[in-house]
Design an enzyme around this catalytic site. Structure first.
Site, PDB file in Angstrom:
ATOM      1  N   GLU A  49      21.652  29.770  30.305  1.00 31.06           N
ATOM      2  CA  GLU A  49      20.757  30.871  29.965  1.00 31.06           C
ATOM      3  C   GLU A  49      21.016  32.055  30.897  1.00 31.06           C
ATOM      4  O   GLU A  49      20.656  32.020  32.075  1.00 31.06           O
ATOM      5  CB  GLU A  49      19.302  30.425  30.082  1.00 31.06           C
ATOM      6  N   HIS A  77       8.615  30.915  30.075  1.00 32.27           N
ATOM      7  CA  HIS A  77       9.220  31.473  28.859  1.00 32.27           C
ATOM      8  C   HIS A  77       8.249  32.331  28.044  1.00 32.27           C
ATOM      9  O   HIS A  77       8.241  32.290  26.812  1.00 32.27           O
ATOM     10  CB  HIS A  77       9.794  30.357  27.995  1.00 32.27           C
ATOM     11  N   ARG A  83      10.305  30.897  34.787  1.00 27.60           N
ATOM     12  CA  ARG A  83       8.965  30.693  35.324  1.00 27.60           C
ATOM     13  C   ARG A  83       8.473  31.854  36.175  1.00 27.60           C
ATOM     14  O   ARG A  83       9.259  32.499  36.883  1.00 27.60           O
ATOM     15  CB  ARG A  83       8.925  29.400  36.158  1.00 27.60           C
ATOM     16  N   ASP A  97      18.538  21.856  36.552  1.00 30.26           N
ATOM     17  CA  ASP A  97      17.674  22.856  35.932  1.00 30.26           C
ATOM     18  C   ASP A  97      17.508  23.952  36.967  1.00 30.26           C
ATOM     19  O   ASP A  97      16.446  24.112  37.576  1.00 30.26           O
ATOM     20  CB  ASP A  97      16.328  22.259  35.520  1.00 30.26           C
ATOM     21  N   HIS A 111      18.135  30.501  24.313  1.00 31.03           N
ATOM     22  CA  HIS A 111      18.003  29.153  24.878  1.00 31.03           C
ATOM     23  C   HIS A 111      18.784  28.124  24.061  1.00 31.03           C
ATOM     24  O   HIS A 111      18.293  27.025  23.789  1.00 31.03           O
ATOM     25  CB  HIS A 111      16.533  28.758  24.947  1.00 31.03           C
TER      26      HIS A 111
END
Length: 323
Positions: A288, A103, A78, A230, A173
């Site tokens: 990631e 992304h 982000r 996350d 991803h």
């Protein structure tokens, strides 16, 4: 091996390529540079697919949001407010995650058809991001090489050059489920990360580099992952010229082990709590490798600026084993 996988509405063909070496089989799509499948044996020698993917192109087109297995860019993760300033000039990006850019915007590299060229034991994928695409400055030439080494480890090597100053942060991803089906919540994870970047309700970093000690973010000793992550972890090694092992994921039931080595300073752990049909929440774990979220607006974070005359380089290696 190269085969037709499907056709987009504009008539563009999407092909699937298969790499196989040392008992590992990897399938890659030209659409999104997607890793559709990674087949590896369990402790009993039985092969199984350990990444989430769809069996046909329509699945990816109907469910783009999980970014299953895709190459992500021009900026992974982000950017707050979908804007940043660079060299005194402000740039407005395409907001696609509330007010933020996620992304690379609404049509990031995950929704592009890449040119694919076979190389020894691998594939070289390439594309060009136009100046102003999704609001990012500079024409960006990108290449990503997928390869299998003599041990069957999957290497991903990224390169990019630009004709104007810009920000670049590239990743893959893939969602890993070493059991091959069901939930990945019982997997055990070890991360060489003593700090993480706390974030707000919109998953934008506060700017702090917080100590993991005594928190649910401490994976320095392997433990069950569970749900509810996350988050970006600050790897102890920092930025390195060559990939350094930073993570290990283990499924006790199948015995499969995934190791992650990277040159990047961060890794995003996402436990897929919001993934939807045809999958169920927690069906995979994304690891990631990346620079930190919102780095263009956080000068205290490692820089993601790419300038003309320089080359962006990044490499990650996923190794496979059993115990």
């Amino acid at each position: 091996m190269n085969e037709l996988f499907g056709t987009l509405s504009d008539g563009t063909e999407v092909h699937r390529w298969t790499l196989e070496r040392a008992g590992v089989r990897v399938r890659v799509l030209s659409y999104g540079g997607i890793v559709q499948a990674v087949e590896v044996p369990d402790r009993d020698g039985r092969a199984g697919n350990v990444v989430l993917g769809f069996s046909d192109l329509d699945g990816y087109l109907r469910h783009p949001e999980p970014f299953l297995g895709a190459l992500i860019g021009r900026y992974a993760n982000r950017i707050a407010g979908a804007r940043f300033s660079l060299d005194g000039r402000s740039y407005a990006l395409e907001p696609n995650d509330g007010p933020n850019s996620l992304h690379g915007g609404a049509r990031g590299f995950d929704k592009r058809v890449w040119d694919v060229t076979p190389v020894e034991h691998g594939l070289r994928l390439s594309l060009v991001g136009a100046d102003g695409e999704e609001g990012f400055p500079g024409r960006l030439e990108v290449s990503v090489t997928y390869s299998l080494d003599e041990r069957g480890a999957l290497g991903i090597a990224y390169e990019a050059v630009a004709d104007a100053p810009t920000h670049v942060n590239l990743t893959n991803h893939s969602y890993w489920n070493l059991a091959g089906s069901g939930s990945a919540g019982g997997h055990e994870l070890r991360l060489a990360a003593s700090r993480f970047t706390p974030s707000d309700a919109e998953l934008i970093p506060t700017g702090e580099l917080a100590d993991v000690s005594g928190t649910r973010f401490d994976f320095r000793t392997a433990r069950t992952v569970g749900a509810g992550y996350d988050d970006n972890f600050v790897l102890d090694k920092g930025v390195t010229e060559r990939p350094v092992e930073v993570a290990e994921l283990h499924d006790p039931a199948s015995g499969r082990v995934l190791t992650v080595a990277t040159t990047e300073p961060g890794i995003q752990l996402y436990t897929a709590d919001h993934i939807t049909e045809p999958f169920t929440p927690g069906a995979g774990i994304a690891l990631e490798t990346q620079h930190f979220p919102d780095s263009p607006n956080r000068p205290q974070f490692p820089s993601t600026v790419l300038r003309p005359g320089d080359t962006f380089r990044s490499a990650t290696v996923y190794g496979f084993g059993v115990r």
